[in-house]
Design an enzyme around this catalytic site. Structure first.
Site, mmCIF file in Angstrom:
data_model
loop_
_atom_site.group_PDB
_atom_site.id
_atom_site.type_symbol
_atom_site.label_atom_id
_atom_site.label_comp_id
_atom_site.label_asym_id
_atom_site.label_seq_id
_atom_site.Cartn_x
_atom_site.Cartn_y
_atom_site.Cartn_z
ATOM 1 C CB CYS A 2 -0.728 0.082 1.270
ATOM 2 S SG CYS A 2 -2.102 -1.215 1.136
ATOM 3 N NE ARG A 27 4.835 1.830 0.075
ATOM 4 C CZ ARG A 27 5.339 1.489 0.192
ATOM 5 N NH1 ARG A 27 7.070 2.031 0.763
ATOM 6 N NH2 ARG A 27 5.852 1.249 2.044
ATOM 7 C CD1 TRP A 72 -0.615 -6.448 -2.778
ATOM 8 C CD2 TRP A 72 -0.435 -6.909 -0.980
ATOM 9 N NE1 TRP A 72 0.247 -7.975 -2.299
ATOM 10 C CE2 TRP A 72 -0.281 -8.015 -1.442
ATOM 11 C CE3 TRP A 72 -1.005 -6.428 0.764
ATOM 12 C CZ2 TRP A 72 0.209 -9.379 -0.383
ATOM 13 C CZ3 TRP A 72 -0.928 -8.240 1.210
ATOM 14 C CH2 TRP A 72 -0.058 -9.771 0.403
ATOM 15 C CG ASN A 98 1.569 0.660 4.214
ATOM 16 O OD1 ASN A 98 1.304 -0.674 4.296
ATOM 17 N ND2 ASN A 98 2.295 0.818 3.681
ATOM 18 N N GLY A 99 -1.039 -0.904 6.263
ATOM 19 C CA GLY A 99 -0.639 -1.421 7.181
ATOM 20 C C GLY A 99 -1.762 -2.813 8.105
ATOM 21 C CD GLU A 481 17.281 -13.734 -7.483
ATOM 22 O OE1 GLU A 481 15.998 -13.846 -6.547
ATOM 23 O OE2 GLU A 481 16.432 -12.583 -7.431
ATOM 24 C CE LYS A 485 13.718 -11.458 -9.485
ATOM 25 N NZ LYS A 485 14.398 -11.714 -8.511
ATOM 26 C CD GLU A 488 9.912 -12.065 -8.120
ATOM 27 O OE1 GLU A 488 9.248 -11.363 -7.416
ATOM 28 O OE2 GLU A 488 11.195 -11.418 -7.450
ATOM 29 C CG HIS A 504 18.879 -37.881 -2.390
ATOM 30 N ND1 HIS A 504 19.405 -39.054 -2.016
ATOM 31 C CD2 HIS A 504 20.275 -37.117 -2.658
ATOM 32 C CE1 HIS A 504 21.307 -39.329 -1.646
ATOM 33 N NE2 HIS A 504 21.493 -37.801 -2.786
ATOM 34 C CE LYS A 601 11.782 -3.385 -6.046
ATOM 35 N NZ LYS A 601 12.327 -4.644 -6.074
HETATM 36 C C1 AGP Z 1 12.223 -10.594 -5.117
HETATM 37 O O1 AGP Z 1 12.428 -11.153 -6.580
HETATM 38 C C2 AGP Z 1 10.949 -10.363 -4.002
HETATM 39 N N1 AGP Z 1 9.695 -9.474 -4.562
HETATM 40 C C3 AGP Z 1 10.829 -10.391 -2.793
HETATM 41 O O2 AGP Z 1 11.421 -11.661 -2.436
HETATM 42 C C4 AGP Z 1 11.584 -8.902 -2.164
HETATM 43 O O3 AGP Z 1 13.498 -9.696 -2.611
HETATM 44 C C5 AGP Z 1 11.341 -9.622 -0.763
HETATM 45 O O4 AGP Z 1 10.377 -9.336 -0.701
HETATM 46 C C6 AGP Z 1 12.589 -9.001 0.034
HETATM 47 O O5 AGP Z 1 12.748 -7.527 0.752
HETATM 48 P P1 AGP Z 1 13.421 -6.283 0.119
HETATM 49 O O6 AGP Z 1 14.823 -6.508 -0.373
HETATM 50 O O7 AGP Z 1 13.088 -5.075 0.636
HETATM 51 O O8 AGP Z 1 13.779 -6.732 1.782
#
Ligand code: AGP
Length: 606
Positions: A2, A27, A72, A98-99, A481, A485, A488, A504, A601
């Protein structure tokens, strides 16, 4: 999670609020709304993006004070009604939040028993009702807001306006960021400086428990017990232009392409060619203290956690200190044993991730020594830690992290070099690492030239229902990672496994319909990795190998060759083709690359 924007001053608020919301859309982006004050409150809110909101805000939406929100969803599905702002029944009070208000159900039941009628399913609406009940008799809007917030359990960043006090906005923070922007006879507030830098670079960060009253000619801040607090403005060095796409089709591609420069910025002024050491003044630790740690524990969430796994490997290899990484979101809940001879390192691009912040606070409560590796200067985590390393990667707007990921890994290489050189890492090995780090920006440039080939491969593999990513030891976090990527941004299911673990269990999944991306650096594990490729191919699996040499066609269908650095630093370079792979797979599948579904984000809720 948010975004909040507020404005009071001589100008029309609506265009400023809408522009600010656009900047904060990363956000949260399921609904948006604005309210301005002009002989009563005028509000527009819609399910959808800020652009959808802008389309329904009429030209005559005048008012020089207002608040806005991009959401969000946590309580109640995205809808016009659940979108913020929320008004009190008499339409005197408007609130954006927000929260999460954890006792919202209980407060709502009490208010309903007392005659209140709720329009939305949100937790936020209780705040509008609570404030409206006391505002008439309160000396100020701030007093009414403070009284309402005292009844709330949970986290908030809030902005509130009162139709009968058209010259002021009240904002407050507890767990969700609020930054004030100081203009010329105008004041702003927002969840992030991104919404402010177009208008001012002078900012003030509110602390948890603080409340601020904004008027056109200035602001006052107060502690939770209503004592006035003194705040020194900071000057931010991020500029409005840093938040533009810079001619790229997406922020994600822009941020991937910026990495030669962002890695160079993380390194700038920190490498010493004379003693082959790293200068990290922000650690606030002398050599004796740096030598005293017997363990390193790294915490972060999502991609930050994966970069922490690369960091743990670097510290263990270069400094020979036992190190490991753990998701901060798990660490904080398991009542961790906090030891005086352990160095804790918290990673966060945004510096606002609530799980990471809560883990840092838990560590501090228990007396732990915590460093931060953070991109956003002045953010909550940066302010909470004992010292740390700023990434200087510039704002990362795309929801998927790329340049912050590589810069974090580079920051860990610097930390590992520092911890190594105060211990047993020889000057020769120090020189090797310093030279390797200096070579990174140029080598990233070289990798970026592979983009046309990576695009072609992404097109070839993007229609797979699922993909496997494997890597061994240094390659394993790279695989994790890479899978993250792809998931997401393209929504293609991806699993990441240590290559050693494949036999395994997960080998059962392998077949022509599940291709594997294999991270195969030229290190001491090369033969083992090649054996794994043979096992995959023997089961009909297709293989895309990412490594340092062309693969035997019997072992891999396709191959991406990246430049070689020092083996400890290779994971940084091997990650970059996987970012481009995910990006082009997402584009090929027509995804919303910068704002993937269901995500946001800055994850500022638990
Ligand atoms: C990364 O591509 C993600 N969107 C997510 O995992 C992100 O890295 C994570 O939420 C941590 O965010 P930050 O680095 O702002 O703490």
């Amino acid at each position: 999670m948010c975004g909040i924007v507020a404005y009071v001053g001589p100008k029309d608020a609506a265009p400023i609020l809408l522009e600010g919301l656009q900047r904060l859309e990363y956000r949260g982006y399921d609904s948006a709304g604005v309210v301005v004050s002009n002989r009563g409150l005028k509000m527009r809110k819609v399910k959808g993006r800020v652009a959808d909101l802008a389309a329904v805000v009429p030209a005559r939406f005048k008012g020089t004070l207002g608040i806005g929100h991009t959401r969000w969803a946590t309580h109640g599905a995205p809808s016009d009604v659940n979108a913020h702002p929320h008004l009190s029944a008499d339409e005197r009070i408007a609130v954006v939040h927000n929260g999460i208000i954890e006792n919202a159900d209980e407060l709502r039941a009490k208010l309903e028993a007392d005659g209140a009628v709720f329009l939305s399913e949100t937790d936020t609406e209780v705040l509008a009702h609570l404030i409206a009940r006391t505002v008439e008799d309160a000396e100020s809007l701030a007093e009414a807001v403070r009284a309402a917030l005292k009844r709330v359990v949970g986290t908030y960043g809030v902005a509130v306006i009162d139709a009968q006090r058209p010259g002021e906005v009240v904002v407050a923070r507890n767990g969700s960021p609020i930054v004030l922007g100081i203009g010329e006879k105008e004041m702003f507030a927002a969840s992030d400086v991104a919404a402010l830098v177009r208008y001012t670079r002078q900012v003030v960060h509110l602390e948890d428990g603080e409340l601020a009253v904004l008027k056109a000619d200035g602001f006052n801040t107060f502690s939770s017990d209503a004592r006035e607090t003194a705040k020194e403005p900071l000057t931010v060095d991020w500029e409005a232009g840093h938040y533009d796409t810079g001619g790229y089709e997406h922020y994600l591609l822009k941020e991937i392409s910026e990495q030669p420069e962002t890695v160079a910025r993380t390194l700038r002024g920190r490498l010493d060619d004379r003693f082959h050491i790293a200068h990290l003044g922000g650690l606030n630790m002398d050599a004796r203290e740096s030598r005293s740690f017997r363990r390193v524990k790294i915490i972060g969430c999502g991609s930050a956690y994966y970069s922490g796994q690369i960091g743990a490997q670097l510290i263990e290899e270069l400094a020979r200190i036992p190190s490991d990484a753990e998701p901060a979101s798990e660490f904080r809940y398991r009542s961790p044993v906090v030891e005086p001879d352990t160095l804790y390192v918290a990673i966060s691009q945004s510096g606002e991730t609530y799980d990471t912040l809560a883990a840092v606070q838990e560590l501090k409560r228990k007396g732990g020594r915590v460093l931060g590796i953070v991109n956003t200067v002045g953010s909550a985590i940066a302010r909470e830690v004992d010292g740390g390393v700023y990434l200087h990667a510039g704002p990362e707007v795309s929801v998927a992290s790329t340049k912050a990921f590589t810069s974090t890994a580079v920051a860990f290489a610097l930390l590992a070099l520092h911890l190594g050189r105060v211990r047993d890492l020889s000057p020769a090995d120090g020189r090797r690492v310093v030279q390797g780090l200096r070579a990174l920006p140029g080598q990233i440039e070289e990798i970026l030239t592979l983009e046309p080939r990576i695009k072609e491969l992404a097109g070839k593999y993007a229609d797979s229902p699922s993909m496997m990513f494997v890597g061994r030891v240094r390659g394993y976090p790279v695989a994790r990672e890479g899978a993250q990527k792809l998931k997401e941004v393209s929504y293609v299911h991806a699993e990441a496994y240590p290559a050693s673990e494949l036999k395994h269990g997960p080998l059962a999944l392998i077949g022509p319909e599940m291709p594997t991306v294999a991270i195969v650096p030229d290190d001491e594990l090369l033969d083992k990795n090649l054996t794994t490729l043979g096992e995959i191919r023997a089961r009909g699996g297709r293989v895309l190998m990412v490594g340092h040499r062309e693969a035997d066609p019997r072992l891999a269908d396709d191959c991406l060759v990246v430049p070689r650095n020092e083996i400890e630093l290779d994971p940084i370079l091997l990650s970059i083709p996987l970012q481009l792979f995910a990006y082009h797979a997402a584009v090929a599948l027509g995804r919303d690359v910068d704002k993937p579904r269901n995500l946001a984000k800055s994850v500022t809720v638990e």
